[in-house]
Motif scaffolding. Structure first.
Motif, PDB file in Angstrom:
ATOM      1  N   ASP A 101       0.805  -1.224   0.000  1.00 25.45           N
ATOM      2  CA  ASP A 101       0.000   0.000   0.000  1.00 25.45           C
ATOM      3  C   ASP A 101       0.836   1.271   0.000  1.00 25.45           C
ATOM      4  O   ASP A 101       0.305   2.363   0.238  1.00 25.45           O
ATOM      5  CB  ASP A 101      -0.953   0.001   1.201  1.00 25.45           C
ATOM      6  CG  ASP A 101      -0.215   0.016   2.538  1.00 25.45           C
ATOM      7  OD1 ASP A 101       1.010  -0.193   2.542  1.00 25.45           O
ATOM      8  OD2 ASP A 101      -0.883   0.226   3.576  1.00 25.45           O
ATOM      9  N   CYS A 102       2.118   1.155  -0.270  1.00 20.31           N
ATOM     10  CA  CYS A 102       3.021   2.308  -0.133  1.00 20.31           C
ATOM     11  C   CYS A 102       2.614   3.450  -1.060  1.00 20.31           C
ATOM     12  O   CYS A 102       2.477   4.597  -0.623  1.00 20.31           O
ATOM     13  CB  CYS A 102       4.463   1.875  -0.411  1.00 20.31           C
ATOM     14  SG  CYS A 102       5.691   3.157  -0.075  1.00 20.31           S
ATOM     15  N   LEU A 103       2.423   3.165  -2.325  1.00 24.41           N
ATOM     16  CA  LEU A 103       2.069   4.227  -3.268  1.00 24.41           C
ATOM     17  C   LEU A 103       0.682   4.787  -2.963  1.00 24.41           C
ATOM     18  O   LEU A 103       0.458   6.000  -3.044  1.00 24.41           O
ATOM     19  CB  LEU A 103       2.131   3.694  -4.701  1.00 24.41           C
ATOM     20  CG  LEU A 103       1.810   4.697  -5.813  1.00 24.41           C
ATOM     21  CD1 LEU A 103       2.686   5.931  -5.723  1.00 24.41           C
ATOM     22  CD2 LEU A 103       1.939   4.034  -7.189  1.00 24.41           C
ATOM     23  N   THR A 104      -0.248   3.940  -2.591  1.00 27.68           N
ATOM     24  CA  THR A 104      -1.590   4.392  -2.212  1.00 27.68           C
ATOM     25  C   THR A 104      -1.518   5.386  -1.061  1.00 27.68           C
ATOM     26  O   THR A 104      -2.196   6.424  -1.066  1.00 27.68           O
ATOM     27  CB  THR A 104      -2.463   3.190  -1.814  1.00 27.68           C
ATOM     28  OG1 THR A 104      -2.555   2.290  -2.918  1.00 27.68           O
ATOM     29  CG2 THR A 104      -3.853   3.640  -1.407  1.00 27.68           C
ATOM     30  N   ARG A 105      -0.698   5.062  -0.067  1.00 27.87           N
ATOM     31  CA  ARG A 105      -0.560   5.947   1.095  1.00 27.87           C
ATOM     32  C   ARG A 105       0.033   7.294   0.704  1.00 27.87           C
ATOM     33  O   ARG A 105      -0.375   8.350   1.214  1.00 27.87           O
ATOM     34  CB  ARG A 105       0.327   5.284   2.136  1.00 27.87           C
ATOM     35  CG  ARG A 105      -0.233   3.982   2.719  1.00 27.87           C
ATOM     36  CD  ARG A 105      -1.326   4.242   3.716  1.00 27.87           C
ATOM     37  NE  ARG A 105      -1.721   3.017   4.424  1.00 27.87           N
ATOM     38  CZ  ARG A 105      -2.595   2.977   5.410  1.00 27.87           C
ATOM     39  NH1 ARG A 105      -3.168   4.087   5.827  1.00 27.87           N
ATOM     40  NH2 ARG A 105      -2.894   1.823   5.993  1.00 27.87           N
ATOM     41  N   LEU A 106       1.019   7.290  -0.177  1.00 27.61           N
ATOM     42  CA  LEU A 106       1.626   8.544  -0.612  1.00 27.61           C
ATOM     43  C   LEU A 106       0.626   9.404  -1.387  1.00 27.61           C
ATOM     44  O   LEU A 106       0.511  10.612  -1.163  1.00 27.61           O
ATOM     45  CB  LEU A 106       2.854   8.259  -1.479  1.00 27.61           C
ATOM     46  CG  LEU A 106       4.096   7.759  -0.756  1.00 27.61           C
ATOM     47  CD1 LEU A 106       5.141   7.299  -1.767  1.00 27.61           C
ATOM     48  CD2 LEU A 106       4.692   8.840   0.141  1.00 27.61           C
ATOM     49  N   LEU A 114       6.920  14.401  -1.293  1.00 27.40           N
ATOM     50  CA  LEU A 114       6.627  13.474  -0.208  1.00 27.40           C
ATOM     51  C   LEU A 114       7.656  12.360  -0.219  1.00 27.40           C
ATOM     52  O   LEU A 114       8.213  12.031  -1.262  1.00 27.40           O
ATOM     53  CB  LEU A 114       5.230  12.864  -0.384  1.00 27.40           C
ATOM     54  CG  LEU A 114       4.058  13.832  -0.490  1.00 27.40           C
ATOM     55  CD1 LEU A 114       2.805  13.101  -0.940  1.00 27.40           C
ATOM     56  CD2 LEU A 114       3.818  14.545   0.846  1.00 27.40           C
ATOM     57  N   ILE A 115       7.918  11.769   0.952  1.00 27.80           N
ATOM     58  CA  ILE A 115       8.806  10.620   0.996  1.00 27.80           C
ATOM     59  C   ILE A 115       8.149   9.481   1.756  1.00 27.80           C
ATOM     60  O   ILE A 115       7.404   9.695   2.712  1.00 27.80           O
ATOM     61  CB  ILE A 115      10.189  10.938   1.626  1.00 27.80           C
ATOM     62  CG1 ILE A 115      10.061  11.288   3.110  1.00 27.80           C
ATOM     63  CG2 ILE A 115      10.893  12.037   0.869  1.00 27.80           C
ATOM     64  CD1 ILE A 115      11.401  11.326   3.840  1.00 27.80           C
ATOM     65  N   ALA A 116       8.439   8.267   1.290  1.00 27.08           N
ATOM     66  CA  ALA A 116       8.091   7.079   2.052  1.00 27.08           C
ATOM     67  C   ALA A 116       9.112   6.916   3.177  1.00 27.08           C
ATOM     68  O   ALA A 116      10.209   7.498   3.146  1.00 27.08           O
ATOM     69  CB  ALA A 116       8.081   5.853   1.149  1.00 27.08           C
ATOM     70  N   VAL A 117       8.755   6.132   4.169  1.00 29.02           N
ATOM     71  CA  VAL A 117       9.601   5.946   5.351  1.00 29.02           C
ATOM     72  C   VAL A 117      10.237   4.567   5.294  1.00 29.02           C
ATOM     73  O   VAL A 117       9.545   3.559   5.124  1.00 29.02           O
ATOM     74  CB  VAL A 117       8.765   6.112   6.636  1.00 29.02           C
ATOM     75  CG1 VAL A 117       9.597   5.789   7.871  1.00 29.02           C
ATOM     76  CG2 VAL A 117       8.220   7.535   6.729  1.00 29.02           C
ATOM     77  N   ARG A 118      11.555   4.521   5.468  1.00 26.98           N
ATOM     78  CA  ARG A 118      12.290   3.267   5.325  1.00 26.98           C
ATOM     79  C   ARG A 118      12.434   2.541   6.658  1.00 26.98           C
ATOM     80  O   ARG A 118      12.738   3.143   7.682  1.00 26.98           O
ATOM     81  CB  ARG A 118      13.680   3.553   4.733  1.00 26.98           C
ATOM     82  CG  ARG A 118      13.633   4.027   3.287  1.00 26.98           C
ATOM     83  CD  ARG A 118      14.985   4.485   2.789  1.00 26.98           C
ATOM     84  NE  ARG A 118      15.378   5.733   3.407  1.00 26.98           N
ATOM     85  CZ  ARG A 118      16.548   6.342   3.192  1.00 26.98           C
ATOM     86  NH1 ARG A 118      17.437   5.781   2.379  1.00 26.98           N
ATOM     87  NH2 ARG A 118      16.830   7.478   3.784  1.00 26.98           N
ATOM     88  N   GLU A 170      15.095   7.659  -2.767  1.00 27.82           N
ATOM     89  CA  GLU A 170      14.797   6.262  -2.451  1.00 27.82           C
ATOM     90  C   GLU A 170      13.435   6.268  -1.777  1.00 27.82           C
ATOM     91  O   GLU A 170      13.313   6.233  -0.563  1.00 27.82           O
ATOM     92  CB  GLU A 170      15.870   5.694  -1.518  1.00 27.82           C
ATOM     93  CG  GLU A 170      15.828   4.200  -1.316  1.00 27.82           C
ATOM     94  CD  GLU A 170      17.056   3.698  -0.552  1.00 27.82           C
ATOM     95  OE1 GLU A 170      16.996   3.619   0.679  1.00 27.82           O
ATOM     96  OE2 GLU A 170      18.072   3.393  -1.212  1.00 27.82           O
ATOM     97  N   GLY A 171      12.401   6.428  -2.621  1.00 28.08           N
ATOM     98  CA  GLY A 171      11.060   6.564  -2.097  1.00 28.08           C
ATOM     99  C   GLY A 171      10.552   7.990  -2.111  1.00 28.08           C
ATOM    100  O   GLY A 171       9.530   8.297  -1.483  1.00 28.08           O
ATOM    101  N   PHE A 172      11.208   8.872  -2.859  1.00 31.53           N
ATOM    102  CA  PHE A 172      10.830  10.280  -2.940  1.00 31.53           C
ATOM    103  C   PHE A 172       9.821  10.465  -4.074  1.00 31.53           C
ATOM    104  O   PHE A 172      10.080  10.106  -5.219  1.00 31.53           O
ATOM    105  CB  PHE A 172      12.077  11.131  -3.193  1.00 31.53           C
ATOM    106  CG  PHE A 172      11.808  12.593  -3.410  1.00 31.53           C
ATOM    107  CD1 PHE A 172      11.102  13.333  -2.477  1.00 31.53           C
ATOM    108  CD2 PHE A 172      12.295  13.242  -4.535  1.00 31.53           C
ATOM    109  CE1 PHE A 172      10.869  14.689  -2.668  1.00 31.53           C
ATOM    110  CE2 PHE A 172      12.075  14.591  -4.729  1.00 31.53           C
ATOM    111  CZ  PHE A 172      11.360  15.318  -3.803  1.00 31.53           C
ATOM    112  N   LEU A 173       8.665  11.029  -3.744  1.00 29.45           N
ATOM    113  CA  LEU A 173       7.624  11.305  -4.724  1.00 29.45           C
ATOM    114  C   LEU A 173       7.589  12.795  -5.000  1.00 29.45           C
ATOM    115  O   LEU A 173       7.510  13.607  -4.077  1.00 29.45           O
ATOM    116  CB  LEU A 173       6.264  10.823  -4.199  1.00 29.45           C
ATOM    117  CG  LEU A 173       5.059  10.955  -5.125  1.00 29.45           C
ATOM    118  CD1 LEU A 173       4.064   9.811  -4.871  1.00 29.45           C
ATOM    119  CD2 LEU A 173       4.336  12.308  -4.913  1.00 29.45           C
TER     120      LEU A 173
END
Length: 297
Positions: A101-106, A114-118, A170-173
């Motif tokens: 669900d990573c992209l959905t959450r972003l 926005l960035i995802a959390v590693r 690395e997960g940066f939108l």
């Protein structure tokens, strides 16, 4: 936001096994991207075969004739996606696997950066994005004075979003209005600090950057860059850190910090990195002076 066209941009070099796992993770997303651009930085392992054999929908392999480094690879991939009209570009390294669900959450969070959390494979928080990247205080030898993983013991302790001052690609939108305003990443960094440079430019153009707690990336490798200051990577670490200070230091004392750092490293070199690190830092200082001005858009 559901109507936005999303492109994932991946850069890879000689890590075919990790790339294969990463592509499998993209294939498991509950919101599939509309395209996946993988920049192959002239890999000499099985990377080309992995890309040719992949059944991931929307995969486009971009084979560079030379190793452009992470900076050049992300610039090329981002430029390709931008010129093809995508609204959202999600940058990804080959050593992370997104949660389904990573992209959905972003995409559920408002914002152009926005960035995802590693997390690591054990579930420990390893997000290094800086809460404070200090280019004002000349006594802050390391400009990153606080990071997510130094501030929060676990991801569960984070607020839903956390404003940060730098990113990793690395997960940066990033949405295309940011590229419209500030242009593309600077390929001259080759590796290291290209993402910091881009984040500084974005924030100074009025785009805050927020980490989204519930958008999770699982990192497959440990962080070990800080131990390589006498090797070839050490040259780029010093040069690019110095370039960031020369470009964006907020006062003359901060812009003079690279000279002080180089002096200290050379003076202490017999006790730590030896001649190799001393050569790295002196060459880095010389070359960083040629990077004082960001390239034109």
């Amino acid at each position: 936001m559901s109507a936005e066209r999303v492109a994932v941009v991946v850069v890879t070099y000689n890590r075919a096994d990790l790339l294969e796992k990463m592509l499998a993770g993209l294939g498991g997303l509950d919101r599939a991207p509309d395209a996946v651009f993988v920049v192959n930085n002239a890999s000499t392992d099985q990377t080309r075969a992995v890309l040719e054999e992949s059944t991931l929908p929307g995969l486009v392999a971009v084979h560079a004739s030379d190793n452009l480094g992470g900076a050049g690879g992300f610039r090329l991939g981002l430029q390709t996606a931008y010129e093809q009209g995508y609204d959202v570009m999600w940058l990804m390294d080959d050593d992370v696997v997104p949660a389904p669900d990573c992209l959905t959450r972003l995409l559920a969070v408002d914002g152009s950066c926005l960035i995802a959390v590693r997390e690591d494979r054990t579930g420990a928080l390893v997000e290094k994005a800086a809460l404070r990247f200090d280019l004002r205080n000349p006594l802050a030898i390391r400009p990153k004075t606080a990071s997510i993983d130094s501030t929060y013991a676990s991801r569960a302790e984070m607020p839903e979003t956390v404003e940060v001052e730098n990113v990793a690609f690395e997960g940066f939108l990033v949405r295309r209005d940011v590229i419209d305003r500030i242009g593309l990443p600077d390929a001259s960094y080759f590796i290291f600090y290209d993402d910091v440079d881009f984040a500084i430019r974005a924030r100074r153009a009025g785009f805050p950057i927020r980490a989204v707690r519930d958008a999770v990336l699982v990192r497959q490798l440990d962080f070990d860059q800080q131990h390589d200051l006498a090797g070839w990577k050490g040259y780029y670490m010093y040069r690019n850190l110095f370039a960031v200070h020369f470009r964006y230091g907020e006062n003359p004392l901060v812009r003079a910090k690279p000279w002080l750092i180089a002096l200290v490293v050379v003076t202490l070199s017999p006790l730590r990195g030896g001649r190799a690190e001393a050569r790295n830092v002196t060459r880095a200082l010389r070359d960083a002076r040629g990077m004082r001005t960001p390239p034109a858009r």
